[in-house]
Design a protein around this motif. Sequence first.
Motif, PDB file in Angstrom:
ATOM      1  N   ASP A 114      18.514  51.868 -42.318  1.00  0.00           N
ATOM      2  CA  ASP A 114      17.017  51.562 -41.999  1.00  0.00           C
ATOM      3  C   ASP A 114      16.266  51.765 -43.185  1.00  0.00           C
ATOM      4  N   CYS A 115      16.814  52.528 -44.221  1.00  0.00           N
ATOM      5  CA  CYS A 115      16.269  52.691 -45.700  1.00  0.00           C
ATOM      6  C   CYS A 115      16.702  51.922 -46.658  1.00  0.00           C
ATOM      7  N   LEU A 116      17.261  50.978 -46.197  1.00  0.00           N
ATOM      8  CA  LEU A 116      18.086  49.884 -47.174  1.00  0.00           C
ATOM      9  C   LEU A 116      19.111  50.532 -48.037  1.00  0.00           C
ATOM     10  N   GLU A 117      19.674  51.930 -47.708  1.00  0.00           N
ATOM     11  CA  GLU A 117      20.713  52.477 -48.533  1.00  0.00           C
ATOM     12  C   GLU A 117      22.104  51.884 -48.291  1.00  0.00           C
ATOM     13  N   THR A 118      22.767  51.576 -49.205  1.00  0.00           N
ATOM     14  CA  THR A 118      24.248  51.252 -49.172  1.00  0.00           C
ATOM     15  C   THR A 118      24.907  52.606 -49.131  1.00  0.00           C
ATOM     16  N   PRO A 119      26.360  52.540 -48.556  1.00  0.00           N
ATOM     17  CA  PRO A 119      27.155  53.590 -48.692  1.00  0.00           C
ATOM     18  C   PRO A 119      27.096  54.407 -50.178  1.00  0.00           C
ATOM     19  N   LEU A 120      26.909  53.555 -51.213  1.00  0.00           N
ATOM     20  CA  LEU A 120      26.943  54.054 -52.512  1.00  0.00           C
ATOM     21  C   LEU A 120      25.705  54.805 -52.857  1.00  0.00           C
ATOM     22  N   HIS A 121      24.664  54.273 -52.127  1.00  0.00           N
ATOM     23  CA  HIS A 121      23.191  55.272 -52.418  1.00  0.00           C
ATOM     24  C   HIS A 121      23.498  56.625 -51.650  1.00  0.00           C
ATOM     25  N   LEU A 122      24.078  56.549 -50.555  1.00  0.00           N
ATOM     26  CA  LEU A 122      24.353  57.913 -49.759  1.00  0.00           C
ATOM     27  C   LEU A 122      25.284  58.706 -50.607  1.00  0.00           C
ATOM     28  N   ALA A 123      26.399  57.976 -50.839  1.00  0.00           N
ATOM     29  CA  ALA A 123      27.134  58.891 -51.649  1.00  0.00           C
ATOM     30  C   ALA A 123      26.923  59.377 -53.121  1.00  0.00           C
ATOM     31  N   SER A 124      26.042  58.829 -53.639  1.00  0.00           N
ATOM     32  CA  SER A 124      25.494  59.017 -55.088  1.00  0.00           C
ATOM     33  C   SER A 124      24.649  60.530 -54.994  1.00  0.00           C
ATOM     34  N   TYR A 125      24.155  61.015 -53.821  1.00  0.00           N
ATOM     35  CA  TYR A 125      23.523  62.357 -53.673  1.00  0.00           C
ATOM     36  C   TYR A 125      24.112  63.282 -52.748  1.00  0.00           C
ATOM     37  N   SER A 126      25.290  62.635 -52.361  1.00  0.00           N
ATOM     38  CA  SER A 126      25.858  63.495 -51.107  1.00  0.00           C
ATOM     39  C   SER A 126      27.296  63.606 -51.094  1.00  0.00           C
ATOM     40  N   THR A 127      28.001  63.459 -52.139  1.00  0.00           N
ATOM     41  CA  THR A 127      29.496  63.408 -51.946  1.00  0.00           C
ATOM     42  C   THR A 127      30.251  63.315 -53.381  1.00  0.00           C
ATOM     43  N   SER A 128      31.598  63.394 -53.158  1.00  0.00           N
ATOM     44  CA  SER A 128      32.499  63.476 -54.648  1.00  0.00           C
ATOM     45  C   SER A 128      32.351  62.269 -55.466  1.00  0.00           C
TER      46      SER A 128
END
Length: 107
Positions: A24-38
């Motif tokens: 809903d925030c137009l975030e791709t999986p890469l967006h989410l991973a960029s601040y929350s994963t390895s």
Amino acid sequence: HYPPQHIVQAMIMAAPHTTLLVNDCLETPLHLASYSTSEAIQRLLLEANPAAAARQDMYGDTPLHLAARAGATAAWVRRLVRACPQAAMQMPNQAGKTPLELFPRSY
């Protein structure tokens, strides 16, 4: 939390188009991973679809903006910049900040 690396890899192999899906925030999986994963998971997502590096979310942030805020390593930043150089140089977010302006001075 993000799923384990082998799950992300299986998802990419089974359905590569999922790397460009957005929430809903137009975030791709890469967006989410960029601040929350390895970085290993980030690398898998970037290699599967380099175009994701240039995608902006609803706030105008690219994955590089988010990586800058999250304190990404210099090696990961270089990889993102190589994938999408214009993101590093020219893409301001809604606050008018480019990714390079968000990095700590220690870079």
